[in-house]
Design a protein around this motif. Sequence first.
Motif, PDB file in Angstrom:
ATOM      1  N   PRO A 133       7.622   8.791 -10.511  1.00 57.91           N
ATOM      2  CA  PRO A 133       7.091  10.148 -10.374  1.00 57.91           C
ATOM      3  C   PRO A 133       6.083  10.503 -11.463  1.00 57.91           C
ATOM      4  CG  PRO A 133       9.391  10.161 -11.107  1.00 57.91           C
ATOM      5  CD  PRO A 133       9.079   8.764 -10.681  1.00 57.91           C
ATOM      6  N   GLU A 134       6.076   9.731 -12.550  1.00 50.51           N
ATOM      7  CA  GLU A 134       5.084   9.947 -13.601  1.00 50.51           C
ATOM      8  C   GLU A 134       3.650   9.754 -13.098  1.00 50.51           C
ATOM      9  OE1 GLU A 134       8.817   8.163 -15.560  1.00 50.51           O
ATOM     10  OE2 GLU A 134       7.639   7.839 -13.742  1.00 50.51           O
ATOM     11  N   LEU A 135       3.489   9.051 -11.971  1.00 49.45           N
ATOM     12  CA  LEU A 135       2.155   8.782 -11.438  1.00 49.45           C
ATOM     13  C   LEU A 135       1.664   9.858 -10.465  1.00 49.45           C
ATOM     14  CD1 LEU A 135       2.331   4.924 -10.769  1.00 49.45           C
ATOM     15  CD2 LEU A 135       1.593   6.141 -12.828  1.00 49.45           C
ATOM     16  N   ALA A 140      -9.041   6.090 -16.063  1.00 46.74           N
ATOM     17  CA  ALA A 140     -10.443   5.797 -16.409  1.00 46.74           C
ATOM     18  C   ALA A 140     -11.339   5.840 -15.181  1.00 46.74           C
ATOM     19  CB  ALA A 140     -10.537   4.429 -17.076  1.00 46.74           C
ATOM     20  N   PHE A 141     -10.764   5.629 -13.999  1.00 45.50           N
ATOM     21  CA  PHE A 141     -11.540   5.616 -12.753  1.00 45.50           C
ATOM     22  C   PHE A 141     -10.584   5.871 -11.601  1.00 45.50           C
ATOM     23  CE2 PHE A 141     -10.520   1.312 -14.144  1.00 45.50           C
ATOM     24  CZ  PHE A 141      -9.705   0.875 -13.122  1.00 45.50           C
ATOM     25  N   GLN A 142     -11.130   6.144 -10.443  1.00 44.28           N
ATOM     26  CA  GLN A 142     -10.316   6.379  -9.253  1.00 44.28           C
ATOM     27  C   GLN A 142      -9.549   5.092  -8.889  1.00 44.28           C
ATOM     28  OE1 GLN A 142      -9.667   9.098  -7.635  1.00 44.28           O
ATOM     29  NE2 GLN A 142     -11.276  10.526  -8.291  1.00 44.28           N
ATOM     30  N   PRO A 143      -8.267   5.213  -8.517  1.00 47.60           N
ATOM     31  CA  PRO A 143      -7.515   4.017  -8.121  1.00 47.60           C
ATOM     32  C   PRO A 143      -8.246   3.217  -7.053  1.00 47.60           C
ATOM     33  CG  PRO A 143      -6.047   5.896  -8.326  1.00 47.60           C
ATOM     34  CD  PRO A 143      -7.448   6.430  -8.472  1.00 47.60           C
ATOM     35  N   GLY A 144      -8.368   1.921  -7.291  1.00 44.17           N
ATOM     36  CA  GLY A 144      -9.030   1.024  -6.357  1.00 44.17           C
ATOM     37  C   GLY A 144     -10.513   0.881  -6.557  1.00 44.17           C
ATOM     38  N   ARG A 200      -6.697   9.276  -4.332  1.00 45.29           N
ATOM     39  CA  ARG A 200      -5.654   8.580  -3.593  1.00 45.29           C
ATOM     40  C   ARG A 200      -4.518   8.233  -4.554  1.00 45.29           C
ATOM     41  NH1 ARG A 200     -10.071   5.693  -4.508  1.00 45.29           N
ATOM     42  NH2 ARG A 200     -10.963   6.447  -2.542  1.00 45.29           N
ATOM     43  N   PRO A 201      -3.331   7.974  -4.057  1.00 43.32           N
ATOM     44  CA  PRO A 201      -2.227   7.594  -4.942  1.00 43.32           C
ATOM     45  C   PRO A 201      -2.360   6.141  -5.413  1.00 43.32           C
ATOM     46  CG  PRO A 201      -1.499   7.584  -2.665  1.00 43.32           C
ATOM     47  CD  PRO A 201      -2.898   8.139  -2.650  1.00 43.32           C
ATOM     48  N   ILE A 202      -1.717   5.846  -6.511  1.00 40.17           N
ATOM     49  CA  ILE A 202      -1.659   4.474  -7.024  1.00 40.17           C
ATOM     50  C   ILE A 202      -0.627   3.697  -6.214  1.00 40.17           C
ATOM     51  CG2 ILE A 202      -1.074   3.047  -9.025  1.00 40.17           C
ATOM     52  CD1 ILE A 202      -2.054   5.365 -10.797  1.00 40.17           C
ATOM     53  N   THR A 203      -0.984   2.471  -5.827  1.00 39.89           N
ATOM     54  CA  THR A 203      -0.123   1.624  -5.006  1.00 39.89           C
ATOM     55  C   THR A 203       0.196   0.318  -5.731  1.00 39.89           C
ATOM     56  OG1 THR A 203      -1.957   0.437  -3.959  1.00 39.89           O
ATOM     57  CG2 THR A 203      -1.277   2.532  -2.952  1.00 39.89           C
ATOM     58  N   LEU A 204       1.108  -0.442  -5.152  1.00 41.75           N
ATOM     59  CA  LEU A 204       1.425  -1.762  -5.688  1.00 41.75           C
ATOM     60  C   LEU A 204       0.187  -2.649  -5.693  1.00 41.75           C
ATOM     61  CD1 LEU A 204       3.321  -4.002  -6.665  1.00 41.75           C
ATOM     62  CD2 LEU A 204       3.938  -4.416  -4.261  1.00 41.75           C
ATOM     63  N   ASP A 263       0.807  -1.218   0.000  1.00 42.01           N
ATOM     64  CA  ASP A 263       0.000   0.000   0.000  1.00 42.01           C
ATOM     65  C   ASP A 263       0.845   1.275   0.000  1.00 42.01           C
ATOM     66  OD1 ASP A 263      -2.613  -1.284   0.055  1.00 42.01           O
ATOM     67  OD2 ASP A 263      -2.011  -1.996   2.036  1.00 42.01           O
ATOM     68  N   ASP A 264       2.107   1.147  -0.368  1.00 41.83           N
ATOM     69  CA  ASP A 264       2.956   2.324  -0.508  1.00 41.83           C
ATOM     70  C   ASP A 264       2.587   3.093  -1.771  1.00 41.83           C
ATOM     71  OD1 ASP A 264       4.401   1.603   1.720  1.00 41.83           O
ATOM     72  OD2 ASP A 264       6.130   0.829   0.621  1.00 41.83           O
ATOM     73  N   PRO A 265       2.461   4.419  -1.714  1.00 40.66           N
ATOM     74  CA  PRO A 265       2.342   5.207  -2.950  1.00 40.66           C
ATOM     75  C   PRO A 265       3.578   4.971  -3.823  1.00 40.66           C
ATOM     76  CG  PRO A 265       1.804   6.545  -1.032  1.00 40.66           C
ATOM     77  CD  PRO A 265       2.398   5.266  -0.506  1.00 40.66           C
ATOM     78  N   LEU A 266       3.358   4.862  -5.121  1.00 38.29           N
ATOM     79  CA  LEU A 266       4.445   4.482  -6.023  1.00 38.29           C
ATOM     80  C   LEU A 266       5.195   5.675  -6.597  1.00 38.29           C
ATOM     81  CD1 LEU A 266       2.784   1.509  -7.934  1.00 38.29           C
ATOM     82  CD2 LEU A 266       4.174   1.478  -5.849  1.00 38.29           C
ATOM     83  N   VAL A 267       4.788   6.902  -6.256  1.00 34.00           N
ATOM     84  CA  VAL A 267       5.432   8.068  -6.864  1.00 34.00           C
ATOM     85  C   VAL A 267       6.908   8.175  -6.476  1.00 34.00           C
ATOM     86  CG1 VAL A 267       3.321   9.403  -7.144  1.00 34.00           C
ATOM     87  CG2 VAL A 267       4.572   9.541  -4.987  1.00 34.00           C
TER      88      VAL A 267
END
Length: 331
Positions: free
Chosen positions: A35-37, A114-118, A58-62, A27-31
């Motif tokens: 950093p492109e995310l 296309a949609f919110q992460p998760g 929210r940020p994108i995670t693994l 659940d770590d943010p991947l930025v």
Amino acid sequence: MRIQSMTKAITSASALRLVAMGRLGLDDPLVRWLPELADRRVLVSPTAALSDTVPAARPITLRHLLTNTSGYGMILVDSPLRRAMVENGTDAGVGPVMLGSQEWLSRLTDLPLAFQPGEGWRYHHSFAILGILISRVTGRPARDQLRDDLFRPLGMVDTGFRVPVEKVHRLPAAYRQTEMGPTETEPAGGGFHVGDPPFEESHSELVSTAEDYLGFLRMLVHGGVAQTGPARGERMLPIELAAAMVSDQTPAAAKAPDSFFSPTFWDETGWGYGVSVATSGPHRGRYTWLGGQGTTFHVDPDGTIGILLTQREVDDELMGLFSEFQGLPRG
């Protein structure tokens, strides 16, 4: 054999090994590595105009990448986003990748989610990002990380992104069924996976053999403990991560009828990390997946493993063969 999307299970295991080492969190943010995310914009609906967006909640995670819920993926209906992906070369098909990892990621992240992460599910692109993530976290191409961290320990001597020159005679031709019959799309001993890579390919897919893939699956069957190669008897994945990988991890709210090719996909199916999982029906507990070049595998709860490898693009006839294969008795 070109195993295409059967690669997803392998890159999932590689990422989970990084989790086990403490180098990456689910659940770590991947930025930090991608950093492109950062500062993602999200379409108000998957078919909205590209300018009709809101900030990502929210940020994108693994975890989002492993479960195809990052917001990136195949768009199956005509829409501004789908047309933009076709135009900039980031749409997905059965052919090999046409852009290097950095160019592909830059073009993809020029577009909104296309949609919110998760909160939704779309196939494929999350796993190309996953390959790039593995490269960024380890500081070297994914091909080197997979080779040293998985393939060599498990004795998977014929698995990789490239076919060495001394083995090209073992690579069969690839085909597509047309009105004129089988049409060759890549020659025997040739094609994308032969020779020096045309670009950095951490987002690409693998070639492998039945024997190598069997060794990989036997590790999963035994709860993450290697059964083959120099690492035989060693734990490759913590038992809890190995179990999570092959059980349904996708939120119910993300399982929309329009998220995949079949509106009934989710009726008896879930998605773990890189594999689909039967959640009900006669094969409940089976995990499986296939590749677009006519390859598939399944693993039953009793440990029965099935692997079927062809080199013909998936079509209705081949899906019939897959159905027969999946229906074979266990044991």
